[in-house]
Design a protein around this motif. Structure first.
Motif, PDB file in Angstrom:
ATOM      1  N   ARG A  80     -11.749  16.428   5.377  1.00 32.10           N
ATOM      2  CA  ARG A  80     -11.706  15.053   4.873  1.00 32.10           C
ATOM      3  C   ARG A  80     -13.114  14.647   4.467  1.00 32.10           C
ATOM      4  O   ARG A  80     -14.023  14.681   5.288  1.00 32.10           O
ATOM      5  CB  ARG A  80     -11.176  14.102   5.969  1.00 32.10           C
ATOM      6  CG  ARG A  80     -11.066  12.642   5.523  1.00 32.10           C
ATOM      7  CD  ARG A  80     -10.343  11.771   6.532  1.00 32.10           C
ATOM      8  NE  ARG A  80     -11.143  11.511   7.734  1.00 32.10           N
ATOM      9  CZ  ARG A  80     -10.729  10.816   8.784  1.00 32.10           C
ATOM     10  NH1 ARG A  80      -9.504  10.317   8.801  1.00 32.10           N
ATOM     11  NH2 ARG A  80     -11.511  10.643   9.822  1.00 32.10           N
ATOM     12  N   ASP A 109      -3.111  19.786   0.338  1.00 25.72           N
ATOM     13  CA  ASP A 109      -2.762  18.979   1.490  1.00 25.72           C
ATOM     14  C   ASP A 109      -1.858  19.710   2.479  1.00 25.72           C
ATOM     15  O   ASP A 109      -1.716  19.304   3.609  1.00 25.72           O
ATOM     16  CB  ASP A 109      -2.076  17.687   1.035  1.00 25.72           C
ATOM     17  CG  ASP A 109      -3.093  16.702   0.482  1.00 25.72           C
ATOM     18  OD1 ASP A 109      -4.287  16.922   0.695  1.00 25.72           O
ATOM     19  OD2 ASP A 109      -2.678  15.727  -0.156  1.00 25.72           O
ATOM     20  N   ARG A 158      -4.883  13.406   5.306  1.00 22.63           N
ATOM     21  CA  ARG A 158      -4.782  14.255   4.125  1.00 22.63           C
ATOM     22  C   ARG A 158      -3.392  14.172   3.506  1.00 22.63           C
ATOM     23  O   ARG A 158      -3.106  14.848   2.537  1.00 22.63           O
ATOM     24  CB  ARG A 158      -5.117  15.705   4.498  1.00 22.63           C
ATOM     25  CG  ARG A 158      -6.529  15.839   5.042  1.00 22.63           C
ATOM     26  CD  ARG A 158      -6.787  17.228   5.577  1.00 22.63           C
ATOM     27  NE  ARG A 158      -6.704  18.188   4.497  1.00 22.63           N
ATOM     28  CZ  ARG A 158      -6.146  19.385   4.624  1.00 22.63           C
ATOM     29  NH1 ARG A 158      -5.612  19.743   5.763  1.00 22.63           N
ATOM     30  NH2 ARG A 158      -6.128  20.199   3.607  1.00 22.63           N
ATOM     31  N   ASP A 181     -11.169  10.073  -2.948  1.00 23.79           N
ATOM     32  CA  ASP A 181     -10.152  10.641  -2.062  1.00 23.79           C
ATOM     33  C   ASP A 181      -9.277   9.523  -1.491  1.00 23.79           C
ATOM     34  O   ASP A 181      -8.044   9.604  -1.535  1.00 23.79           O
ATOM     35  CB  ASP A 181     -10.865  11.409  -0.942  1.00 23.79           C
ATOM     36  CG  ASP A 181      -9.906  11.908   0.122  1.00 23.79           C
ATOM     37  OD1 ASP A 181      -9.224  12.912  -0.141  1.00 23.79           O
ATOM     38  OD2 ASP A 181      -9.837  11.298   1.206  1.00 23.79           O
ATOM     39  N   ARG A 182      -9.898   8.450  -0.983  1.00 28.00           N
ATOM     40  CA  ARG A 182      -9.112   7.367  -0.379  1.00 28.00           C
ATOM     41  C   ARG A 182      -8.345   6.581  -1.438  1.00 28.00           C
ATOM     42  O   ARG A 182      -7.219   6.171  -1.210  1.00 28.00           O
ATOM     43  CB  ARG A 182     -10.015   6.405   0.397  1.00 28.00           C
ATOM     44  CG  ARG A 182     -10.873   7.037   1.488  1.00 28.00           C
ATOM     45  CD  ARG A 182     -10.125   7.938   2.439  1.00 28.00           C
ATOM     46  NE  ARG A 182     -10.960   8.269   3.591  1.00 28.00           N
ATOM     47  CZ  ARG A 182     -11.893   9.241   3.598  1.00 28.00           C
ATOM     48  NH1 ARG A 182     -12.106   9.996   2.535  1.00 28.00           N
ATOM     49  NH2 ARG A 182     -12.608   9.447   4.695  1.00 28.00           N
ATOM     50  N   ARG A 230      -7.191   7.631  -4.323  1.00 25.05           N
ATOM     51  CA  ARG A 230      -6.039   8.431  -4.766  1.00 25.05           C
ATOM     52  C   ARG A 230      -4.887   8.285  -3.789  1.00 25.05           C
ATOM     53  O   ARG A 230      -3.737   8.165  -4.177  1.00 25.05           O
ATOM     54  CB  ARG A 230      -6.430   9.901  -4.872  1.00 25.05           C
ATOM     55  CG  ARG A 230      -6.686  10.362  -6.293  1.00 25.05           C
ATOM     56  CD  ARG A 230      -6.648  11.880  -6.421  1.00 25.05           C
ATOM     57  NE  ARG A 230      -7.209  12.601  -5.300  1.00 25.05           N
ATOM     58  CZ  ARG A 230      -8.496  12.878  -5.155  1.00 25.05           C
ATOM     59  NH1 ARG A 230      -9.363  12.501  -6.080  1.00 25.05           N
ATOM     60  NH2 ARG A 230      -8.934  13.542  -4.104  1.00 25.05           N
ATOM     61  N   ARG A 231      -5.212   8.290  -2.492  1.00 22.36           N
ATOM     62  CA  ARG A 231      -4.145   8.187  -1.496  1.00 22.36           C
ATOM     63  C   ARG A 231      -3.584   6.770  -1.438  1.00 22.36           C
ATOM     64  O   ARG A 231      -2.381   6.578  -1.233  1.00 22.36           O
ATOM     65  CB  ARG A 231      -4.655   8.619  -0.124  1.00 22.36           C
ATOM     66  CG  ARG A 231      -4.966  10.105  -0.093  1.00 22.36           C
ATOM     67  CD  ARG A 231      -5.628  10.494   1.217  1.00 22.36           C
ATOM     68  NE  ARG A 231      -6.474  11.658   1.037  1.00 22.36           N
ATOM     69  CZ  ARG A 231      -6.035  12.915   1.030  1.00 22.36           C
ATOM     70  NH1 ARG A 231      -4.759  13.164   1.214  1.00 22.36           N
ATOM     71  NH2 ARG A 231      -6.864  13.905   0.845  1.00 22.36           N
TER      72      ARG A 231
END
Ligand code: TXA
Ligand code: MG
Length: 315
Positions: A188, A210, A219, A301-302, A304-305
């Motif tokens: 992460r 993932d 993830r 990363d965050r 996108r989630r």
């Protein structure tokens, strides 16, 4: 309210000793803490969060000298990273010591360990003495809390003591690096960057898919998500009917929040901003796509989630 945190720390230690839950401020995000060596207490974390039992928790320690109590076969790379970045926003995944309860590790033979640097977390851990299991103090899949009020919103009941440590200064969850296998792997991304890790221990593989390797709920494709459908869009697609998170400044006619163009300052304010945008109760949230440079990697990363449920399907 007392200016001294000490009575509150004593209350929190007593609650941990009774097997109750405590909200602990850290420099990354607030944690929902329990005595890591008390399985009944740890079970309360999973129950309150609505977190699946096979998702492992991070054990927080007051000092690197405690890692031998929780991990086994510790490689030199782990000692080097601990020396370089602890206390701080880095979690090491190591082989679990036989004495570490598998409820904490989600049934896995590895364990996540971190020494946080927030002074209140540190005071709590030092006064308590043992390991403290703590995921982020939010309901499973929701946005992590970066201030005490967010924890109260997430959990109006169920926490014995909420320690108020002000706004978390990093604002994103810790960098997680897995040192339990043949190769070091970044699970992460976070404030400690891939380049910083490699500068200390050499090559670190970036976990690309993932569904590979140890489970890490951070993830999962959809995580860190607001309730309002959320989309990542280029600046020219920002729309007057959306609650918008813009970069630098809000374009004319657009409502929402503008965050700084500096990645660290943006990260610090991101989760509180997503909560505020959620509360605007528009039909959708639009997030202006930040730059694609390495210092924005953890933020990408965050984001996108946060937007994953809704993908790129915005009309
Ligand atoms: O910054 C942080 O890490 C915050 C603060 C409170 O320390 N904690 C946090 O915890 O973000 P949580 O549970 O929300 O996310 C921790 C991540 C999860 O994705 C979990 O699956 C992963 O760490 N993790 C924990 N132990 C692991 C292990 N043994 N192997 C692989 N991943 C692990
Ligand atoms: Mg979390």
């Amino acid at each position: 309210m007392s200016n001294s945190p000490e009575p509150q720390i004593a209350n929190a230690v007593a609650a941990l000793e009774r097997g109750e839950l405590v909200a602990m401020p850290t420099e990354t995000v607030y944690g929902l803490a329990a005595d890591a060596s008390n399985p009944e207490a740890v079970r309360k974390i999973f129950a309150l969060k609505g977190r699946p039992a096979d998702h492992p928790l991070i054990v927080h320690l007051s000092s690197a000298s405690q890692i031998d109590d929780w991990a086994a076969d510790i490689p030199q790379a782990a000692r080097s990273l601990a020396d370089a970045f602890w206390p701080g926003p880095l979690t090491l995944v190591l082989k679990r010591a036989a004495s570490a309860d598998t409820i904490v590790t989600g049934g896995q033979d590895t364990i996540g360990l971190r020494v946080p640097r927030h002074p209140i977390a540190h005071a709590l851990l030092q006064a308590f003495g043992g390991g403290v299991a703590a995921p982020s103090a939010n309901r499973f899949g929701h946005i992590s809390p970066t201030r005490a009020a967010h924890v109260r919103e997430e959990f109006p009941t169920g926490i014995a003591v909420i320690l108020d440590g002000g706004d978390s200064d990093v604002g994103l969850e810790s960098t997680i690096v897995d040192l339990s296998g043949e190769r070091s792997r970044l699970l992460r991304p976070g404030a400690i960057t891939h380049a910083q890790l490699e500068a200390v221990i050499g090559p670190v593989q970036v976990a690309v898919r993932d569904d590979e390797g140890p489970r890490a709920s951070g993830r999962l494709a959809s995580h860190y998500a607001p309730h309002t459908p959320t989309y990542l869009v280029p600046r020219e697609r920002l729309s007057a009917d959306a609650a918008v998170l813009a970069l630098g400044d809000l374009p004319a006619g657009i409502s929402g929040i503008a965050l700084p163009r500096d990645a660290a300052a943006y990260a610090q304010a991101l989760y509180a901003s997503l909560r505020a945008l959620d509360q605007m109760r528009r039909a959708r949230i639009q997030i202006e796509m930040p730059p694609d440079t390495p210092d924005w990697l953890a933020i990408h990363d965050r984001l996108r989630r946060a937007a994953a449920r809704d993908g790129d399907a915005e009309a």
